[in-house]
Design an enzyme around this catalytic site. Structure first.
Site, PDB file in Angstrom:
ATOM      1  N   HIS A   1      16.891 -20.758  17.021  1.00 33.12           N
ATOM      2  CA  HIS A   1      16.742 -19.805  18.124  1.00 33.12           C
ATOM      3  C   HIS A   1      17.106 -20.484  19.444  1.00 33.12           C
ATOM      4  O   HIS A   1      17.183 -21.707  19.532  1.00 33.12           O
ATOM      5  CB  HIS A   1      15.310 -19.273  18.208  1.00 33.12           C
ATOM      6  CG  HIS A   1      14.289 -20.290  18.609  1.00 33.12           C
ATOM      7  ND1 HIS A   1      13.739 -21.202  17.714  1.00 33.12           N
ATOM      8  CD2 HIS A   1      13.718 -20.575  19.817  1.00 33.12           C
ATOM      9  CE1 HIS A   1      12.868 -21.975  18.345  1.00 33.12           C
ATOM     10  NE2 HIS A   1      12.847 -21.616  19.622  1.00 33.12           N
TER      11      HIS A   1
ATOM     12  N   ARG B   1       2.600 -15.511  24.941  1.00 36.35           N
ATOM     13  CA  ARG B   1       1.590 -15.942  23.970  1.00 36.35           C
ATOM     14  C   ARG B   1       0.320 -16.321  24.734  1.00 36.35           C
ATOM     15  O   ARG B   1       0.397 -17.021  25.753  1.00 36.35           O
ATOM     16  CB  ARG B   1       2.041 -17.175  23.191  1.00 36.35           C
ATOM     17  CG  ARG B   1       3.335 -17.047  22.414  1.00 36.35           C
ATOM     18  CD  ARG B   1       3.726 -18.407  21.840  1.00 36.35           C
ATOM     19  NE  ARG B   1       5.055 -18.428  21.269  1.00 36.35           N
ATOM     20  CZ  ARG B   1       5.740 -19.558  21.035  1.00 36.35           C
ATOM     21  NH1 ARG B   1       5.187 -20.746  21.324  1.00 36.35           N
ATOM     22  NH2 ARG B   1       6.952 -19.506  20.525  1.00 36.35           N
TER      23      ARG B   1
ATOM     24  N   HIS C   1      15.765 -20.743  23.368  1.00 39.17           N
ATOM     25  CA  HIS C   1      14.568 -20.532  24.188  1.00 39.17           C
ATOM     26  C   HIS C   1      14.963 -20.568  25.662  1.00 39.17           C
ATOM     27  O   HIS C   1      15.704 -21.443  26.099  1.00 39.17           O
ATOM     28  CB  HIS C   1      13.546 -21.633  23.899  1.00 39.17           C
ATOM     29  CG  HIS C   1      12.431 -21.716  24.895  1.00 39.17           C
ATOM     30  ND1 HIS C   1      11.217 -21.094  24.725  1.00 39.17           N
ATOM     31  CD2 HIS C   1      12.346 -22.369  26.097  1.00 39.17           C
ATOM     32  CE1 HIS C   1      10.436 -21.353  25.755  1.00 39.17           C
ATOM     33  NE2 HIS C   1      11.098 -22.118  26.611  1.00 39.17           N
TER      34      HIS C   1
ATOM     35  N   HIS D   1       5.679 -19.950  27.354  1.00 39.43           N
ATOM     36  CA  HIS D   1       5.288 -18.692  26.724  1.00 39.43           C
ATOM     37  C   HIS D   1       3.908 -18.249  27.222  1.00 39.43           C
ATOM     38  O   HIS D   1       3.644 -17.053  27.324  1.00 39.43           O
ATOM     39  CB  HIS D   1       5.256 -18.846  25.209  1.00 39.43           C
ATOM     40  CG  HIS D   1       6.601 -18.907  24.570  1.00 39.43           C
ATOM     41  ND1 HIS D   1       7.394 -17.797  24.378  1.00 39.43           N
ATOM     42  CD2 HIS D   1       7.313 -19.965  24.076  1.00 39.43           C
ATOM     43  CE1 HIS D   1       8.528 -18.157  23.789  1.00 39.43           C
ATOM     44  NE2 HIS D   1       8.502 -19.462  23.596  1.00 39.43           N
TER      45      HIS D   1
ATOM     46  N   HIS E   1      14.475 -26.209  17.655  1.00 38.89           N
ATOM     47  CA  HIS E   1      15.189 -25.056  18.204  1.00 38.89           C
ATOM     48  C   HIS E   1      16.530 -24.795  17.507  1.00 38.89           C
ATOM     49  O   HIS E   1      17.444 -24.236  18.107  1.00 38.89           O
ATOM     50  CB  HIS E   1      15.413 -25.250  19.709  1.00 38.89           C
ATOM     51  CG  HIS E   1      14.159 -25.214  20.512  1.00 38.89           C
ATOM     52  ND1 HIS E   1      13.256 -26.248  20.514  1.00 38.89           N
ATOM     53  CD2 HIS E   1      13.635 -24.247  21.316  1.00 38.89           C
ATOM     54  CE1 HIS E   1      12.228 -25.938  21.307  1.00 38.89           C
ATOM     55  NE2 HIS E   1      12.439 -24.735  21.791  1.00 38.89           N
TER      56      HIS E   1
END
Length: 246
Positions: A230, A173, A232, A189, A227
């Site tokens: 997902h 990102r 990470h 990220h 979280h």
């Protein structure tokens, strides 16, 4: 040479019988033999070897480590590199002697695409934010290199979990993209080395556990704030493992 001879013979037989599938075999063999412009040379590589080829090897076996370990990609073939190679060999059914010979390197070649990313992950999947890879915490070149290193760790993780698909919902990102999705300031990220992976709770926790022995220092999952949908993974200077206990 035996493998090459067998592939050649099979292709000739299929062509002689008019089977179109022979074309597929040829293409697959060519892809498997690709070194993506970054050949690993000077074989066999073993403890004491040094140089660019060792660094390229290290990047590709960095996911085969003990829990909490991070393999250095310094171009020096030490005891930890030898052990990572041994684990890679064992995973893929090769002679597990920790020496990177032609069988080991050819297996690595069969696992990578023409851009040097592993076959089950791609730059396009990793970067859905900014195709130039610019605007993050590091240069575009560094972010892309970090992403490739993390992809190879996830390729190892995927193999350890039996080869099932591992989906990436968020990778690199830029700072603006990170802010737009509510990411924390300084998120990994923005360095390119982090990825988020969705899936069922049991699958996410399997990924969480496997990530600890795949070279990631940041592993966040079920039970850690933000979280619960997902897992990470990323790279930090100190270990950050939270969620999916047990």
């Amino acid at each position: 040479m035996l493998r090459k001879a067998l592939n050649t013979s099979l292709t000739l037989v299929m062509i002689s019988t008019g089977a179109i599938a022979g074309v597929t075999v040829t293409a697959g063999s060519a892809q498997a033999a690709s070194n993506c412009g970054q050949p690993i040379t000077g074989l066999p590589l073993d403890q004491g070897s040094q140089g660019t080829s060792v660094e390229r090897l290290q990047i590709r076996v960095a996911g085969f480590v003990t829990s909490g370990e991070v393999l250095s990609t310094d171009g020096v073939y030490g005891t930890r590199t030898k052990e990572a190679v041994r684990k890679f060999q064992k995973q893929y059914g090769l002679q597990a002697d920790g020496i990177a010979g032609s069988d080991t390197v050819n297996k690595i070649y069969s696992l990578q695409d023409s851009d040097c990313t592993p076959i089950h992950f791609s730059y396009a999947e990793w970067n859905k934010c900014n195709s130039t890879w610019a605007g993050g915490a590091v240069s575009a070149t560094a972010a892309k290199a970090n992403a490739r290193k993390s992809m190879w760790k996830l390729e190892a993780l995927r193999a350890k979990l039996g080869g099932g698909a591992v989906q990436i919902s968020s990778g690199f990102r830029s700072n603006s993209c990170n802010a737009a999705v509510g990411g924390v300031t300084g998120s990994r990220h923005t360095y390119g080395d982090a990825a988020d992976m969705p899936g069922s709770q049991s699958r996410r926790c399997d990924v969480h556990r496997a990530a600890k022995s795949s070279g990631f220092t940041e592993v966040l999952g079920q039970g850690f704030p933000g979280h619960n949908d997902h897992t990470h993974v990323g790279m930090t200077s100190s270990r950050q493992w939270h969620g999916c206990q047990g």
